[in-house]
Design a protein around this motif. Structure first.
Motif, mmCIF file in Angstrom:
data_model
loop_
_atom_site.group_PDB
_atom_site.id
_atom_site.type_symbol
_atom_site.label_atom_id
_atom_site.label_comp_id
_atom_site.label_asym_id
_atom_site.label_seq_id
_atom_site.Cartn_x
_atom_site.Cartn_y
_atom_site.Cartn_z
ATOM 1 N N SER A 148 -34.501 8.457 72.613
ATOM 2 C CA SER A 148 -35.402 8.808 71.439
ATOM 3 C C SER A 148 -35.975 10.162 71.161
ATOM 4 O O SER A 148 -36.126 10.635 70.062
ATOM 5 N N LYS A 149 -35.858 11.036 72.188
ATOM 6 C CA LYS A 149 -36.297 12.349 72.150
ATOM 7 C C LYS A 149 -35.205 13.315 72.384
ATOM 8 O O LYS A 149 -35.325 14.722 72.224
ATOM 9 N N GLY A 150 -33.909 12.792 72.676
ATOM 10 C CA GLY A 150 -32.775 13.622 72.729
ATOM 11 C C GLY A 150 -31.524 13.134 73.592
ATOM 12 O O GLY A 150 -31.730 11.959 73.957
ATOM 13 N N GLY A 151 -31.037 14.211 74.471
ATOM 14 C CA GLY A 151 -29.845 13.793 74.998
ATOM 15 C C GLY A 151 -29.570 14.542 76.289
ATOM 16 O O GLY A 151 -30.099 15.726 76.344
ATOM 17 N N LEU A 152 -28.833 14.164 77.418
ATOM 18 C CA LEU A 152 -28.474 14.907 78.426
ATOM 19 C C LEU A 152 -27.139 14.797 78.842
ATOM 20 O O LEU A 152 -26.694 13.479 78.588
ATOM 21 N N GLU A 153 -26.507 15.776 79.357
ATOM 22 C CA GLU A 153 -25.108 15.596 79.644
ATOM 23 C C GLU A 153 -24.901 16.424 81.209
ATOM 24 O O GLU A 153 -25.501 17.538 81.179
ATOM 25 N N TRP A 154 -24.180 15.763 82.192
ATOM 26 C CA TRP A 154 -24.055 16.369 83.420
ATOM 27 C C TRP A 154 -22.573 16.067 83.750
ATOM 28 O O TRP A 154 -22.138 14.895 83.614
ATOM 29 N N VAL A 155 -21.705 16.897 84.168
ATOM 30 C CA VAL A 155 -20.281 16.726 84.669
ATOM 31 C C VAL A 155 -20.201 17.295 86.053
ATOM 32 O O VAL A 155 -20.563 18.418 86.474
ATOM 33 N N GLN A 156 -19.544 16.114 86.819
ATOM 34 C CA GLN A 156 -19.513 16.458 88.188
ATOM 35 C C GLN A 156 -18.935 17.611 88.585
ATOM 36 O O GLN A 156 -19.069 18.361 89.479
ATOM 37 N N ALA A 157 -17.576 17.961 87.792
ATOM 38 C CA ALA A 157 -16.938 19.149 88.211
ATOM 39 C C ALA A 157 -17.745 20.549 87.983
ATOM 40 O O ALA A 157 -17.120 21.562 88.504
ATOM 41 N N PRO B 153 -21.451 20.698 88.771
ATOM 42 C CA PRO B 153 -22.345 20.101 89.105
ATOM 43 C C PRO B 153 -23.806 20.972 89.009
ATOM 44 O O PRO B 153 -24.939 20.345 89.015
ATOM 45 N N ASN B 154 -24.000 22.132 88.973
ATOM 46 C CA ASN B 154 -25.159 22.874 88.702
ATOM 47 C C ASN B 154 -25.567 23.288 87.697
ATOM 48 O O ASN B 154 -26.813 23.782 87.485
ATOM 49 N N TYR B 155 -25.152 22.339 86.440
ATOM 50 C CA TYR B 155 -25.590 22.721 85.089
ATOM 51 C C TYR B 155 -25.905 21.030 84.622
ATOM 52 O O TYR B 155 -25.177 20.339 84.608
ATOM 53 N N LEU B 156 -27.064 21.334 83.602
ATOM 54 C CA LEU B 156 -27.279 19.979 82.908
ATOM 55 C C LEU B 156 -27.823 20.542 81.569
ATOM 56 O O LEU B 156 -28.457 21.271 81.244
ATOM 57 N N TRP B 157 -26.890 19.756 80.644
ATOM 58 C CA TRP B 157 -27.257 20.012 79.145
ATOM 59 C C TRP B 157 -28.473 19.258 78.649
ATOM 60 O O TRP B 157 -28.131 18.182 78.657
ATOM 61 N N TYR B 158 -29.505 19.706 78.048
ATOM 62 C CA TYR B 158 -30.633 19.006 77.400
ATOM 63 C C TYR B 158 -30.573 19.226 76.094
ATOM 64 O O TYR B 158 -30.541 20.606 75.748
ATOM 65 N N THR B 159 -30.591 18.359 75.025
ATOM 66 C CA THR B 159 -30.612 18.676 73.903
ATOM 67 C C THR B 159 -31.527 17.782 73.195
ATOM 68 O O THR B 159 -31.543 16.670 72.623
ATOM 69 N N PRO B 160 -32.721 18.426 73.056
ATOM 70 C CA PRO B 160 -34.092 17.719 72.145
ATOM 71 C C PRO B 160 -33.631 17.683 70.916
ATOM 72 O O PRO B 160 -33.020 18.441 70.146
ATOM 73 N N PHE B 161 -34.089 16.642 70.137
ATOM 74 C CA PHE B 161 -33.798 16.430 68.560
ATOM 75 C C PHE B 161 -34.242 17.540 67.949
ATOM 76 O O PHE B 161 -35.495 17.923 68.243
ATOM 77 N N GLY B 162 -33.529 18.052 66.926
ATOM 78 C CA GLY B 162 -33.876 18.996 66.038
ATOM 79 C C GLY B 162 -34.219 20.431 66.778
ATOM 80 O O GLY B 162 -34.626 21.514 66.215
ATOM 81 N N GLN B 163 -33.637 20.566 68.100
ATOM 82 C CA GLN B 163 -33.738 21.770 68.665
ATOM 83 C C GLN B 163 -32.250 22.167 69.115
ATOM 84 O O GLN B 163 -31.556 21.296 69.503
ATOM 85 N N GLY C 27 -25.708 30.557 91.420
ATOM 86 C CA GLY C 27 -24.295 31.142 91.208
ATOM 87 C C GLY C 27 -23.359 30.809 92.019
ATOM 88 O O GLY C 27 -22.223 30.786 91.991
ATOM 89 N N HIS C 28 -23.778 29.949 93.270
ATOM 90 C CA HIS C 28 -22.721 29.450 94.261
ATOM 91 C C HIS C 28 -22.599 27.831 93.964
ATOM 92 O O HIS C 28 -23.747 27.417 93.846
ATOM 93 N N PRO C 29 -21.429 27.472 94.040
ATOM 94 C CA PRO C 29 -21.450 26.108 93.988
ATOM 95 C C PRO C 29 -22.107 25.300 95.147
ATOM 96 O O PRO C 29 -21.992 25.315 96.208
ATOM 97 N N GLU C 30 -22.693 23.942 94.626
ATOM 98 C CA GLU C 30 -23.188 23.076 95.548
ATOM 99 C C GLU C 30 -23.087 21.710 95.182
ATOM 100 O O GLU C 30 -22.961 21.670 94.065
#
Length: 145
Positions: A34-43, A45-55, A80-83
């Motif tokens: 209800s507040k937005g979305g998250l996306e994470w991709v194993q390939a 893995p150091n990044y998580l996208w957060y998309t709050p509604f209206g932002q 900056g180094h993969p983990e």
């Protein structure tokens, strides 16, 4: 899935394959609420996208700005180094060792910030998988979790 108690219902989809051409363990998680979305991709893995509604979409990095203190504790290499995969197991073992040490001390209380999967987490995970399979057999019907 049907709501349990005062929790809101959530509809989900899981697609899994060990033989999908071009997808070598192509794990991707997308969660929308209800507040937005998250996306994470194993390939990546150091990044998580957060998309709050209206932002605008926001990129959160492993142990970066906005991360909780536990993220810094379980990050083993500089930014900056993969983990990833192997370090994940090392983190679980390290956290389990912290819990064992705490239990051996007088009073034996578990620290509130210990972060590792418990037996209850495993049971919940298996219940989730079972509900997904039941829902799939019923053409995506709501399934009690």
């Amino acid at each position: 899935f049907k709501p349990v108690g005062n929790k809101h219902p959530a509809k989900g989809m899981i697609w899994a394959s060990q033989v999908a051409p071009g997808h070598e363990n192509g794990l991707k998680l997308r969660i929308y609420g209800s507040k937005g979305g998250l996306e994470w991709v194993q390939a990546d893995p150091n990044y998580l996208w957060y998309t709050p509604f209206g932002q605008p979409k926001q990129l959160l990095t492993r142990a970066g700005a906005g991360a909780m203190p536990v993220a810094a504790r379980v990050s083993r290499v500089p930014s900056g180094h993969p983990e990833g995969y192997l370090e994940g197991f090392a983190n679980i073992y390290q956290e389990a060792a912290r819990a064992i040490r705490a239990a051996r001390k007088k009073g034996g209380k578990l620290a509130k910030d210990v972060a590792f999967p418990t037996i209850a987490d495993g049971v919940e995970g298996m219940a989730f998988i079972e509900a997904c399979v039941k829902s799939s057999r019923k053409n995506g019907a709501w399934t009690r979790l």
